[in-house]
Scaffold this active site. Structure first.
Site, PDB file in Angstrom:
ATOM      1  N   SER A 177       0.843  -1.193   0.000  1.00 40.14           N
ATOM      2  CA  SER A 177       0.000   0.000   0.000  1.00 40.14           C
ATOM      3  C   SER A 177       0.884   1.250   0.000  1.00 40.14           C
ATOM      4  CB  SER A 177      -0.965  -0.034   1.189  1.00 40.14           C
ATOM      5  OG  SER A 177      -1.949   0.960   1.068  1.00 40.14           O
ATOM      6  N   ASP A 210      -9.290  -4.207  -5.506  1.00 38.14           N
ATOM      7  CA  ASP A 210      -8.784  -3.195  -4.572  1.00 38.14           C
ATOM      8  C   ASP A 210      -9.504  -1.874  -4.809  1.00 38.14           C
ATOM      9  OD1 ASP A 210      -7.185  -1.465  -2.978  1.00 38.14           O
ATOM     10  OD2 ASP A 210      -5.487  -2.826  -3.227  1.00 38.14           O
ATOM     11  N   HIS A 270      -8.026  -4.879  -0.887  1.00 38.56           N
ATOM     12  CA  HIS A 270      -6.863  -4.224  -0.283  1.00 38.56           C
ATOM     13  C   HIS A 270      -6.350  -5.067   0.883  1.00 38.56           C
ATOM     14  CE1 HIS A 270      -4.192  -0.844  -0.187  1.00 38.56           C
ATOM     15  NE2 HIS A 270      -4.364  -0.702   1.109  1.00 38.56           N
TER      16      HIS A 270
END
Length: 427
Positions: A295, A377, A406
């Protein structure tokens, strides 16, 4: 045993095992949504379809009445409606796309007043996605100047042993060192046995939190850093929550109108400073070093590898901060979605974003890398991630887990760890 003693014995057993018998929950209804094509990828102009199924107690739900909405990810849906799944399964037509990108289909089902939902996402020639962000002419000159500024600052490292975290194999330290402003804090894991070892820098996802030791059973130096200039070893402290909700809330927008003062300036340079710290360690072998993260950390791994040519390998999971200007061009932009709302769309902020967009760092990555993410995501949209991945000129591998959102599967994490450790020569 008397009834009273039996009661006391059973009570003690209940108390002793309470920590191991906590209840768990799961959804009563499971909705499965996926592109009809096995690989989840379509061509431009091709009709896109999704398979959908509704399960209860592991069985298909007959006559399940669903609602659906489909369209380019993160945008307003272009197709929506209702559908009754006679046998619990069916197909949803989601139209066509004339340009490369992603179409997301959201399905909802309600039973006894409770609503359940899930999404599926199809790619449309994703390897043809091009960035919307611009590369400033002085991009590299700007960052070269910042690196020189950083090099003039003494490292001044501190290492504090954490005995309770150390093992028979490795010592664990809470460390810090000077950055362009303030200090960077981290958790260092270092083998006890004298020798020279490869190193791994682990860069953090978004938020404010403490960190733990990594690979304490292996012959490798690991450094996991925080980015906010606060200690990362206060495991029982409410400090991190207080900062996240107070002084550091929305830190990713701080001073966005000024490229010299934007928050990520100290963050990107702090990652280079972490490499400086590793090179200062006597037990580091001086050559074999990798960087990895997910991320925000996926973004920082690309940035670090691009700015610091001492890095030899990188692993990036679902990189954030990629193609931030996507929303200004009618498509999804990367986390933190800076320009999704009109009030942020100021010229100065947009211009600053060009100097911090991961796409522009990806253009200069010259080392082998493993990249991994999923199509579902909605924090780091795949359109934005492909915009960065597609411009990387060096050796690269993309490991797709199409239905992942995610988060990542345990196997996905194991794959990245194994890839990195093998590259670094760690068994």
């Amino acid at each position: 045993m008397t009834p009273k003693k039996l009661f006391l014995f059973l009570l003690l057993c209940l108390v002793a095992t309470a920590g191991f018998s906590q209840s768990q929950t799961g959804p009563l209804i499971r909705i499965m949504v996926s592109p009809a094509k096995a690989d989840g990828i379509y061509t431009t102009g091709e009709e896109i379809q999704f398979d959908v199924a509704v399960y209860k107690f592991g069985k298909l739900v007959p006559q399940a009445a669903i609602t659906f909405a489909a369209g380019p990810e993160m945008m307003e849906p272009t197709h929506s409606g209702t559908l009754t799944l006679k046998e619990g399964t069916g197909k949803i037509k989601a139209g066509k796309m004339s340009v490369p990108g992603f179409v997301r289909c959201k399905v909802s089902y309600t039973e006894n007043g409770v609503s359940y939902e899930n999404t599926g996402t199809a790619g449309i020639e994703p390897e043809q996605i091009q960035p919307t962000t611009k590369l400033p002419e002085d991009f590299r000159a700007f960052w070269d100047a910042k690196k020189r500024e950083l090099a003039d600052i003494p490292l001044e490292p501190t290492l504090t042993l954490i005995p309770e975290k150390s093992t028979h194999h490795s010592d664990v330290y809470h460390v810090s060192f000077k950055n362009v402003s303030g200090r960077i804090y981290g958790i260092l894991t270092k083998p006890k046995k004298p020798g020279k070892y490869p190193a791994l820098l682990v860069v953090p996802g978004a938020g404010v939190r403490p960190y733990q030791e990594l690979h304490a059973d292996k012959d490798i130096i690991t450094l996991q850093i925080g980015i906010h200039g606060v200690p990362v070893n206060l495991y029982q402290s409410s400090l991190y929550q207080d900062l996240a909700q107070g002084a550091l809330a929305n830190y990713n927008t701080f001073n966005l109108e000024d490229r010299e003062r934007y928050y990520y300036k100290r963050v990107y340079l702090g990652c280079i400073r972490a490499v400086d710290f590793i090179f200062s360690l006597e037990s580091f072998d001086g050559t074999q070093i990798g960087v990895m993260g997910g991320s925000q950390g996926g973004a920082l791994s690309i940035v670090t590898a691009s700015l610091d040519h001492r890095i030899k390998y990188l692993v990036s999971y679902y990189p954030a901060l990629s193609d931030l200007t996507g929303y200004l061009h009618g498509r999804a932009g990367g986390w933190p979605h800076l320009f999704r709302n009109a009030y942020t769309n100021q010229t100065a902020k947009i211009e600053t974003s060009y100097y911090y967009d991961v796409v522009n760092f990806a253009r200069f990555v010259d080392i082998p890398g493993l990249y991994s993410f999923g199509f579902n995501d909605n924090v780091c949209p795949p359109t934005s991630m492909y915009a960065a991945y597609n411009v990387i000129p060096s050796e690269k591998s993309l490991s797709l887990y199409q239905d992942a959102a995610h988060w990542r599967y345990a196997e996905q994490s194991q794959e990245g760890d194994q890839w990195m450790l093998e590259k670094l020569g760690v068994r």
